[in-house]
Design a protein around this motif. Sequence first.
Motif, PDB file in Angstrom:
ATOM      1  N   LEU A  19       0.672  -1.209   0.146  1.00 59.73           N
ATOM      2  CA  LEU A  19       0.163   0.063  -0.027  1.00 59.73           C
ATOM      3  C   LEU A  19       0.851   1.385   0.155  1.00 59.73           C
ATOM      4  CD1 LEU A  19      -2.710  -1.119   2.573  1.00 59.73           C
ATOM      5  CD2 LEU A  19      -2.792  -1.339   0.094  1.00 59.73           C
ATOM      6  N   ASP A  20       2.359   1.071  -0.297  1.00 56.09           N
ATOM      7  CA  ASP A  20       3.045   2.252  -0.303  1.00 56.09           C
ATOM      8  C   ASP A  20       2.858   3.249   0.880  1.00 56.09           C
ATOM      9  OD1 ASP A  20       4.355   1.445  -2.633  1.00 56.09           O
ATOM     10  OD2 ASP A  20       2.915   2.329  -3.805  1.00 56.09           O
ATOM     11  N   LEU A  21       2.971   2.620   2.108  1.00 60.47           N
ATOM     12  CA  LEU A  21       2.635   3.706   3.393  1.00 60.47           C
ATOM     13  C   LEU A  21       3.972   4.180   3.659  1.00 60.47           C
ATOM     14  CD1 LEU A  21       0.113   1.199   5.602  1.00 60.47           C
ATOM     15  CD2 LEU A  21      -0.228   3.201   3.772  1.00 60.47           C
ATOM     16  N   GLU A  22       4.210   5.468   3.608  1.00 61.46           N
ATOM     17  CA  GLU A  22       5.250   5.972   3.825  1.00 61.46           C
ATOM     18  C   GLU A  22       5.212   6.225   5.282  1.00 61.46           C
ATOM     19  OE1 GLU A  22       6.050   9.187   1.254  1.00 61.46           O
ATOM     20  OE2 GLU A  22       5.972   7.922  -0.526  1.00 61.46           O
ATOM     21  N   ASP A  23       6.572   6.551   6.136  1.00 64.02           N
ATOM     22  CA  ASP A  23       6.776   6.863   7.405  1.00 64.02           C
ATOM     23  C   ASP A  23       5.784   5.761   8.270  1.00 64.02           C
ATOM     24  OD1 ASP A  23       8.144   8.805   6.409  1.00 64.02           O
ATOM     25  OD2 ASP A  23       6.281  10.224   6.274  1.00 64.02           O
ATOM     26  N   VAL A  24       5.529   4.676   7.928  1.00 71.47           N
ATOM     27  CA  VAL A  24       4.709   3.719   8.857  1.00 71.47           C
ATOM     28  C   VAL A  24       5.890   2.348   8.913  1.00 71.47           C
ATOM     29  CG1 VAL A  24       3.005   2.321   9.034  1.00 71.47           C
ATOM     30  CG2 VAL A  24       2.479   4.276   8.216  1.00 71.47           C
ATOM     31  N   THR A  25       6.086   1.997  10.109  1.00 76.54           N
ATOM     32  CA  THR A  25       6.833   0.864  10.303  1.00 76.54           C
ATOM     33  C   THR A  25       6.030  -0.347  11.019  1.00 76.54           C
ATOM     34  OG1 THR A  25       7.380   1.389  12.641  1.00 76.54           O
ATOM     35  CG2 THR A  25       8.896   2.309  11.035  1.00 76.54           C
ATOM     36  N   PRO A  26       6.414  -1.374  10.806  1.00 68.30           N
ATOM     37  CA  PRO A  26       5.476  -2.609  11.441  1.00 68.30           C
ATOM     38  C   PRO A  26       5.181  -2.333  12.941  1.00 68.30           C
ATOM     39  CG  PRO A  26       7.221  -3.419  10.053  1.00 68.30           C
ATOM     40  CD  PRO A  26       7.457  -1.857  10.193  1.00 68.30           C
ATOM     41  N   GLU A  40      -9.930   4.926  12.756  1.00 63.23           N
ATOM     42  CA  GLU A  40      -9.246   3.985  13.833  1.00 63.23           C
ATOM     43  C   GLU A  40      -8.178   3.240  13.061  1.00 63.23           C
ATOM     44  OE1 GLU A  40     -11.609   1.428  16.331  1.00 63.23           O
ATOM     45  OE2 GLU A  40     -13.336   2.600  15.966  1.00 63.23           O
ATOM     46  N   GLY A  41      -7.062   2.659  13.558  1.00 67.80           N
ATOM     47  CA  GLY A  41      -6.095   2.055  12.923  1.00 67.80           C
ATOM     48  C   GLY A  41      -5.538   2.859  11.864  1.00 67.80           C
ATOM     49  N   LEU A  42      -5.446   1.949  10.416  1.00 71.44           N
ATOM     50  CA  LEU A  42      -4.805   2.530   9.229  1.00 71.44           C
ATOM     51  C   LEU A  42      -6.071   3.242   8.609  1.00 71.44           C
ATOM     52  CD1 LEU A  42      -2.358  -0.237   8.484  1.00 71.44           C
ATOM     53  CD2 LEU A  42      -1.913   1.727   9.364  1.00 71.44           C
ATOM     54  N   SER A  43      -7.331   3.037   8.981  1.00 70.61           N
ATOM     55  CA  SER A  43      -8.266   3.508   8.129  1.00 70.61           C
ATOM     56  C   SER A  43      -8.142   3.266   6.498  1.00 70.61           C
ATOM     57  CB  SER A  43      -8.410   4.883   8.263  1.00 70.61           C
ATOM     58  OG  SER A  43      -8.855   5.215   9.531  1.00 70.61           O
ATOM     59  N   LEU A  44      -7.921   1.789   6.182  1.00 73.75           N
ATOM     60  CA  LEU A  44      -7.622   1.440   4.828  1.00 73.75           C
ATOM     61  C   LEU A  44      -9.209   1.628   4.143  1.00 73.75           C
ATOM     62  CD1 LEU A  44      -5.342  -1.402   5.375  1.00 73.75           C
ATOM     63  CD2 LEU A  44      -4.736   0.677   4.811  1.00 73.75           C
ATOM     64  N   ASP A  45      -9.255   1.277   2.831  1.00 63.90           N
ATOM     65  CA  ASP A  45     -10.579   1.558   2.096  1.00 63.90           C
ATOM     66  C   ASP A  45     -10.438   0.257   1.296  1.00 63.90           C
ATOM     67  OD1 ASP A  45      -8.806   1.895  -0.430  1.00 63.90           O
ATOM     68  OD2 ASP A  45      -9.244   4.125  -0.148  1.00 63.90           O
ATOM     69  N   SER A  46     -11.515   0.097   0.445  1.00 62.25           N
ATOM     70  CA  SER A  46     -11.844  -1.073  -0.495  1.00 62.25           C
ATOM     71  C   SER A  46     -10.835  -1.450  -1.345  1.00 62.25           C
ATOM     72  CB  SER A  46     -13.177  -1.198  -0.756  1.00 62.25           C
ATOM     73  OG  SER A  46     -13.449   0.008  -1.966  1.00 62.25           O
TER      74      SER A  46
END
Length: 90
Positions: A19-26, A40-46
């Motif tokens: 998802l190419d999440l920059e500035d996010v680490t595990p 909440e959390g990462l707020s991902l979409d469909s």
Amino acid sequence: MNAKEDIQNEIKKIIIQSLDLEDVTPEDIDAEAPLFVEGEGLSLDSIDALELGVALKKKFGISFSQNEEDNKKHFYSVATLSDFISKNAV
């Protein structure tokens, strides 16, 4: 680390990469936090769900249900995904 934590860490890395999440680490991703609840959390979409599903299928050789409700349960959090993968991975 145990097998469950290993799978969760791998899922977190796949989420970040696919998802190419920059500035996010595990470490930034809470395994119990909802992935798709807005605010909440990462707020991902469909669209994120589709990309993540493809990446997980490639990595773990799993197939997801055609039943949307089943998939919502599996994709609720990193923890629920890891449970599903540990039971269904090839």
